[in-house]
Design a protein around this motif. Structure first.
Motif, mmCIF file in Angstrom:
data_model
loop_
_atom_site.group_PDB
_atom_site.id
_atom_site.type_symbol
_atom_site.label_atom_id
_atom_site.label_comp_id
_atom_site.label_asym_id
_atom_site.label_seq_id
_atom_site.Cartn_x
_atom_site.Cartn_y
_atom_site.Cartn_z
ATOM 1 N N UNK A 40 -10.018 11.047 -6.047
ATOM 2 C CA UNK A 40 -11.061 11.007 -5.022
ATOM 3 C C UNK A 40 -10.792 9.843 -4.081
ATOM 4 N N UNK A 41 -11.593 9.762 -3.008
ATOM 5 C CA UNK A 41 -11.421 8.705 -2.022
ATOM 6 C C UNK A 41 -10.099 8.835 -1.293
ATOM 7 N N UNK A 42 -9.446 7.724 -1.045
ATOM 8 C CA UNK A 42 -8.148 7.752 -0.354
ATOM 9 C C UNK A 42 -6.976 7.890 -1.327
ATOM 10 N N UNK A 43 -7.263 7.923 -2.634
ATOM 11 C CA UNK A 43 -6.179 8.045 -3.627
ATOM 12 C C UNK A 43 -5.313 9.290 -3.411
ATOM 13 N N UNK A 46 -2.100 8.844 -1.419
ATOM 14 C CA UNK A 46 -0.917 8.260 -2.059
ATOM 15 C C UNK A 46 -0.058 9.329 -2.732
ATOM 16 N N UNK A 47 -0.697 10.391 -3.220
ATOM 17 C CA UNK A 47 0.030 11.458 -3.923
ATOM 18 C C UNK A 47 0.646 12.480 -2.966
ATOM 19 N N UNK A 48 0.030 12.656 -1.800
ATOM 20 C CA UNK A 48 0.454 13.719 -0.887
ATOM 21 C C UNK A 48 1.198 13.235 0.353
ATOM 22 N N UNK A 49 0.733 12.153 0.942
ATOM 23 C CA UNK A 49 1.210 11.772 2.278
ATOM 24 C C UNK A 49 2.266 10.673 2.185
ATOM 25 N N UNK A 50 3.355 10.932 1.485
ATOM 26 C CA UNK A 50 4.380 9.920 1.274
ATOM 27 C C UNK A 50 5.653 10.149 2.085
ATOM 28 N N UNK A 51 5.778 11.273 2.751
ATOM 29 C CA UNK A 51 7.026 11.588 3.455
ATOM 30 C C UNK A 51 7.266 10.631 4.624
ATOM 31 N N UNK A 52 8.498 10.183 4.760
ATOM 32 C CA UNK A 52 8.867 9.326 5.886
ATOM 33 C C UNK A 52 8.893 10.113 7.196
ATOM 34 N N UNK A 53 8.843 11.445 7.096
ATOM 35 C CA UNK A 53 8.872 12.270 8.304
ATOM 36 C C UNK A 53 7.497 12.418 8.949
ATOM 37 N N UNK A 92 7.573 13.496 -8.333
ATOM 38 C CA UNK A 92 6.815 12.974 -7.203
ATOM 39 C C UNK A 92 6.078 14.102 -6.502
ATOM 40 N N UNK A 93 6.723 15.228 -6.386
ATOM 41 C CA UNK A 93 6.134 16.391 -5.715
ATOM 42 C C UNK A 93 5.131 17.075 -6.638
ATOM 43 N N UNK A 113 -3.012 22.081 -1.453
ATOM 44 C CA UNK A 113 -2.242 21.225 -0.562
ATOM 45 C C UNK A 113 -0.998 20.727 -1.299
ATOM 46 N N UNK A 114 0.148 20.775 -0.613
ATOM 47 C CA UNK A 114 1.379 20.211 -1.153
ATOM 48 C C UNK A 114 1.854 19.117 -0.209
ATOM 49 N N UNK A 115 2.643 18.175 -0.686
ATOM 50 C CA UNK A 115 3.087 17.078 0.189
ATOM 51 C C UNK A 115 3.756 17.620 1.462
ATOM 52 N N UNK A 116 3.204 17.302 2.648
ATOM 53 C CA UNK A 116 3.787 17.822 3.880
ATOM 54 C C UNK A 116 5.107 17.132 4.223
#
Length: 620
Positions: A40-43, A46-53, A92-93, A113-116
């Protein structure tokens, strides 16, 4: 597992998320505890929005646009990743299911949702020891509880892999004692290289995580969702075909599991019918080749009129005037031909001609006789001529034949194509007269069908006990119109078959029919009256109609034998001449009947109590 036996969730999982997995998807509680996390929250960022792209500000933080797009994550949800089987570490994914999903451009909620901006992976879930033992119990070499589970699976090709879609389905299958991995979507088992514009520039290849399991001799079982939407079914079939082809190229043996469409996913089946039902579905998976054959027979278009399977004969059906392409599917002997008769009667009564198209002359003659129409060889001597329409073989859809066929002359007509599966196969593959004129015949067929559907009252009616998507797809593509078929369908219901209609069937697996013929001769000696179907006629064919007739006449000179083949039915001096139209009257006069493929589908033999058996000698 029923709700009263479900343990309380651990602290890292919310009760609603726990119940969704353990109760809603029949997933083992220990497996759930190892793989599920409530965030929950902004956590979740950290799990999804990690791509350098992903677009970022100068200080490295995510742009405001991305944060707004994914603001819904802060309402919480559950996260599942699993093991990275290439490294053995935690993957990680993974996948996040938000409590408050956002909507896609078409207004539908995005459930997962999957890491974009990252390449997708697989779900290789963490497996508790008790399930490792359950899965390993069917292996030739038991799994060690001291070594990593997935490392052993990779090394042991004796362990089959069940491939499914979505982490919960993998969890349900693992809980049932099968080693399962999941893709995030049906097309995510392979990738196809593309250029900057999105154009394909190469052939597809397996993703590395799936390729790691694709070792020679490994059994891979597909357990994708059982859907009811035609478009979805086609997409799933296409994905299975491509993925399986790539797996088999690496030496794997691919199988496809299926179950009733009443339960969509593997987890739905396990919840509704119990773990045993899921185990049975997976254990009875079909080899890829057999599954591919079964797909050719599928009818996935929406049904307009569904007939009660228990009805012995189809009821009198009213066809809506607005329906332009009418398709009739019911198993043999249910009265499809009678329905065609009624359609012709109504068309003629309304002042519209009928055109009957078949692939065999005998079938044309029989259907025309029943519908009260002339064949193309009869119209000149008939009082009605071509006024009411006529019937002809599709080989004659040409201007230079006896019909002098003009495809533009059939506006407001009813065109009937009986046994449409065989008619289209004949048009595209036959080695008869159609081979010389195939281009002209297909062009005329297309012009005919277009002319009919573009007219005010014209209709196309197709019928076949084995009607499939193949024929409907072909005809709709031929028309080049987004024409939705009006499908009348009666499913097969084995429980509705009268016991007197059930036959004992004996299969002879021999490489030649010597044993079958020996048993057939003994059957006749004991007073049997057989109907014998063979695939050949000529003298050079040892087991063709002519040689069998000679053999039986020598052995049983007192028996009355009728040979039905292309030579006998066209010879005015032969007893079989013209018998196709009157089989029910002719056949009772004979003790033994030998029939070549001159008798095919569309001919109804309603005789009862005369023949004691049916035999088939099929070459090839």
């Amino acid at each position: 597992m029923t709700p009263q036996f479900v343990p309380l969730p651990p602290a890292h999982i919310q009760p609603s998320h726990w119940d969704e997995w353990v109760i809603g998807s029949a997933i083992d509680p220990d497996l759930t505890a190892l793989n599920l996390h409530s965030l929950s929250g902004t956590t979740p960022h950290d799990y999804l929005l990690y791509s350098e792209k992903l677009p970022r500000r100068n200080d490295g933080r995510l742009s405001q646009g991305i944060l707004r797009q994914y603001q819904h994550l802060e309402a919480g949800g559950w996260w599942c990743n699993g093991v990275d089987i290439l490294t053995g570490d935690s993957a990680l994914w993974g996948c996040f299911k938000p409590n408050a999903p956002r909507s896609s451009t078409d207004g539908k909620p995005i459930k997962y949702e999957h890491p974009p901006k990252t390449e997708t992976g697989i779900f290789a879930l963490r497996v508790p020891q008790k399930l490792q033992q359950k899965i390993g119990s069917s292996c030739q070499q038991p799994l060690s509880l001291e070594e990593p589970f997935w490392s052993q699976v990779l090394a042991n090709t004796d362990i089959p892999i069940v491939l499914t879609e979505g982490s919960k389905k993998a969890g349900a299958i693992l809980s049932a004692g099968y080693c399962a991995i999941a893709l995030p979507g049906i097309y995510n088992g392979y990738r196809t290289p593309k250029d900057a514009e999105g154009n394909k520039i190469g052939s597809p290849s397996l993703i590395p995580q799936l390729a790691a399991f694709a070792t020679p001799g490994r059994k891979i079982i597909f357990a994708f969702d059982q859907d009811t939407k035609p478009k979805t079914i086609r997409n799933v079939n296409a994905a299975i075909n491509t993925t399986a082809k790539l797996l088999e190229a690496r030496g794997c043996q691919c199988y496809i599991a299926s179950w009733t469409k009443q339960y969509k996913g593997a987890d739905d089946l396990s919840v509704a019918k119990g773990e045993a039902a899921l185990v049975e579905a997976i254990s009875q998976a079909k080899p890829l080749a057999l599954w591919q054959v079964s797909q050719l027979k599928q009818l996935t278009y929406p049904v307009s009129v569904e007939i009660d399977p228990k009805l012995r004969y189809l009821p009198d059906l009213e066809i809506p005037p607005s329906a332009k392409l009418i398709a009739l599917k019911a198993r043999k002997g249910r009265g499809k031909t009678r329905q065609l008769e009624r359609i012709v009667e109504r068309a003629i009564a309304a002042g519209h001609p009928a055109l009957i198209l078949c692939h065999r002359r005998q079938l044309v003659e029989e259907l025309c006789r029943r519908c009260g129409l002339n064949t193309i060889t009869e119209w000149r001597s008939s009082e009605t001529g071509r006024l009411l329409g006529y019937g002809l073989c599709v080989d004659s859809l040409r201007r230079d034949c006896q019909a002098a066929f003009d495809p533009s002359a059939w506006e407001d007509a009813v065109v009937i194509i009986d046994e449409v599966e065989q008619v289209l196969w004949h048009l595209l593959d036959a080695d008869t007269e159609v081979k010389k004129h195939r281009v002209e015949i297909l062009r005329n067929l297309r012009q005919l069908l277009r002319s009919v559907i573009q007219s005010e009252f014209g209709q196309i009616v197709i019928s076949d006990a084995d009607l499939s998507d193949v024929s409907l797809d072909y005809l709709r593509n031929l028309l080049e119109f987004p024409l939705e078929p009006h499908i009348i369908y009666q499913a097969a219901d084995p429980s509705s078959i009268d016991p007197s209609e059930q036959w004992d069937v004996t299969n002879y697996p021999d490489t030649n029919p010597k044993r079958l013929v020996a048993d057939l001769i003994e059957h006749i000696r004991q007073g049997g009256k057989p109907f014998v179907c063979v695939s050949a006629q000529k003298h050079k064919s040892t087991y063709g109609t002519r040689n069998l007739e000679a053999t039986f006449r020598k052995l049983f000179p007192q028996k009355k034998i009728l040979r039905i083949d292309s030579e006998s039915i066209s010879n005015p001096k032969h007893p079989a001449y013209g018998c196709i139209a009157y089989l029910n009257e002719v056949l009772p006069q004979y003790d033994i009947v030998l029939a070549s493929p001159s008798i095919e589908t569309g001919v109804s033999i309603d005789l009862r109590g005369h023949f004691s058996s049916v035999w088939a000698i099929a070459g090839g």
